[in-house]
Design a protein around this motif. Sequence first.
Motif, mmCIF file in Angstrom:
data_model
loop_
_atom_site.group_PDB
_atom_site.id
_atom_site.type_symbol
_atom_site.label_atom_id
_atom_site.label_comp_id
_atom_site.label_asym_id
_atom_site.label_seq_id
_atom_site.Cartn_x
_atom_site.Cartn_y
_atom_site.Cartn_z
ATOM 1 N N ILE A 5 6.482 0.588 6.535
ATOM 2 C CA ILE A 5 5.937 1.471 5.515
ATOM 3 C C ILE A 5 5.208 0.603 4.499
ATOM 4 O O ILE A 5 5.811 -0.263 3.864
ATOM 5 C CB ILE A 5 7.056 2.300 4.850
ATOM 6 C CG1 ILE A 5 7.727 3.175 5.925
ATOM 7 C CG2 ILE A 5 6.495 3.141 3.707
ATOM 8 C CD1 ILE A 5 9.033 3.785 5.515
ATOM 9 N N VAL A 6 3.895 0.823 4.389
ATOM 10 C CA VAL A 6 3.055 0.024 3.495
ATOM 11 C C VAL A 6 2.552 0.937 2.385
ATOM 12 O O VAL A 6 1.728 1.824 2.613
ATOM 13 C CB VAL A 6 1.860 -0.598 4.258
ATOM 14 C CG1 VAL A 6 1.070 -1.519 3.337
ATOM 15 C CG2 VAL A 6 2.327 -1.346 5.502
ATOM 16 N N ASP A 7 3.066 0.728 1.184
ATOM 17 C CA ASP A 7 2.712 1.562 0.030
ATOM 18 C C ASP A 7 3.035 0.763 -1.224
ATOM 19 O O ASP A 7 4.068 0.090 -1.272
ATOM 20 C CB ASP A 7 3.503 2.869 0.059
ATOM 21 C CG ASP A 7 2.922 3.937 -0.839
ATOM 22 O OD1 ASP A 7 2.849 3.716 -2.080
ATOM 23 O OD2 ASP A 7 2.535 5.004 -0.333
ATOM 24 N N ASP A 8 2.170 0.843 -2.221
ATOM 25 C CA ASP A 8 2.405 0.091 -3.455
ATOM 26 C C ASP A 8 3.388 0.778 -4.398
ATOM 27 O O ASP A 8 3.677 0.261 -5.470
ATOM 28 C CB ASP A 8 1.088 -0.213 -4.173
ATOM 29 C CG ASP A 8 0.321 1.026 -4.578
ATOM 30 O OD1 ASP A 8 0.462 2.077 -3.908
ATOM 31 O OD2 ASP A 8 -0.448 0.951 -5.549
ATOM 32 N N MET A 54 0.961 4.135 6.340
ATOM 33 C CA MET A 54 0.044 3.373 5.497
ATOM 34 C C MET A 54 -0.538 4.231 4.379
ATOM 35 O O MET A 54 -1.134 5.272 4.644
ATOM 36 C CB MET A 54 -1.083 2.839 6.377
ATOM 37 C CG MET A 54 -2.111 2.009 5.689
ATOM 38 S SD MET A 54 -1.542 0.328 5.322
ATOM 39 C CE MET A 54 -1.453 -0.372 6.967
ATOM 40 N N ASP A 55 -0.372 3.750 3.157
ATOM 41 C CA ASP A 55 -1.083 4.327 2.016
ATOM 42 C C ASP A 55 -2.516 3.802 2.068
ATOM 43 O O ASP A 55 -2.772 2.736 2.617
ATOM 44 C CB ASP A 55 -0.393 3.896 0.719
ATOM 45 C CG ASP A 55 -0.964 4.553 -0.529
ATOM 46 O OD1 ASP A 55 -1.663 5.574 -0.405
ATOM 47 O OD2 ASP A 55 -0.712 4.025 -1.624
ATOM 48 N N VAL A 88 0.325 6.337 10.802
ATOM 49 C CA VAL A 88 0.475 7.537 9.984
ATOM 50 C C VAL A 88 -0.063 7.210 8.602
ATOM 51 O O VAL A 88 0.480 6.345 7.912
ATOM 52 C CB VAL A 88 1.957 7.967 9.885
ATOM 53 C CG1 VAL A 88 2.098 9.196 8.991
ATOM 54 C CG2 VAL A 88 2.539 8.210 11.268
ATOM 55 N N MET A 89 -1.145 7.860 8.223
ATOM 56 C CA MET A 89 -1.685 7.659 6.884
ATOM 57 C C MET A 89 -0.907 8.566 5.929
ATOM 58 O O MET A 89 -0.739 9.758 6.200
ATOM 59 C CB MET A 89 -3.177 7.986 6.838
ATOM 60 C CG MET A 89 -4.018 7.131 7.774
ATOM 61 S SD MET A 89 -3.790 5.356 7.605
ATOM 62 C CE MET A 89 -5.008 4.977 6.369
#
Length: 131
Positions: A5-8, A54-55, A88-89
């Motif tokens: 999970i890539v998100d700030d 992904m964000d 998955v965006m």
Amino acid sequence: MRFLIVDDDESVHLYLETILAPHAECDFALTGEEGVEKFDSAYAEKRPYDVVMMDILMPGMDGHQAAEIMRSRERDKGVSDINQFKLVMVTSLVDDTNVSKAFFNTHAACYIVKPLDKEKVMEELRQNLIL
């Protein structure tokens, strides 16, 4: 099953981990750069991610750029289309340009719009044969 999970936003990490914990092992990155590093490390460990959430809007490398690099790395490794990670965006952006980039440039499996809702997330993941 293994998710990256890539998100700030760390609250997104916590929320998605709560939802996904019964179904998958979850790793996290706060930037696109960190996401690419973790993606590479997973391949080096011979434990690649099944799914990358992904964000798009992040400082530095945005989600589109990070996803394009990850897809390029898979191609360089000779990973077949069927064995590529599911993208998955997960974003607040709903304009046609970002949606098109996600599906056509990086072959996203689905596009989930924030704010996140547990039922909506699970339904999208099931409908797209991710869970």
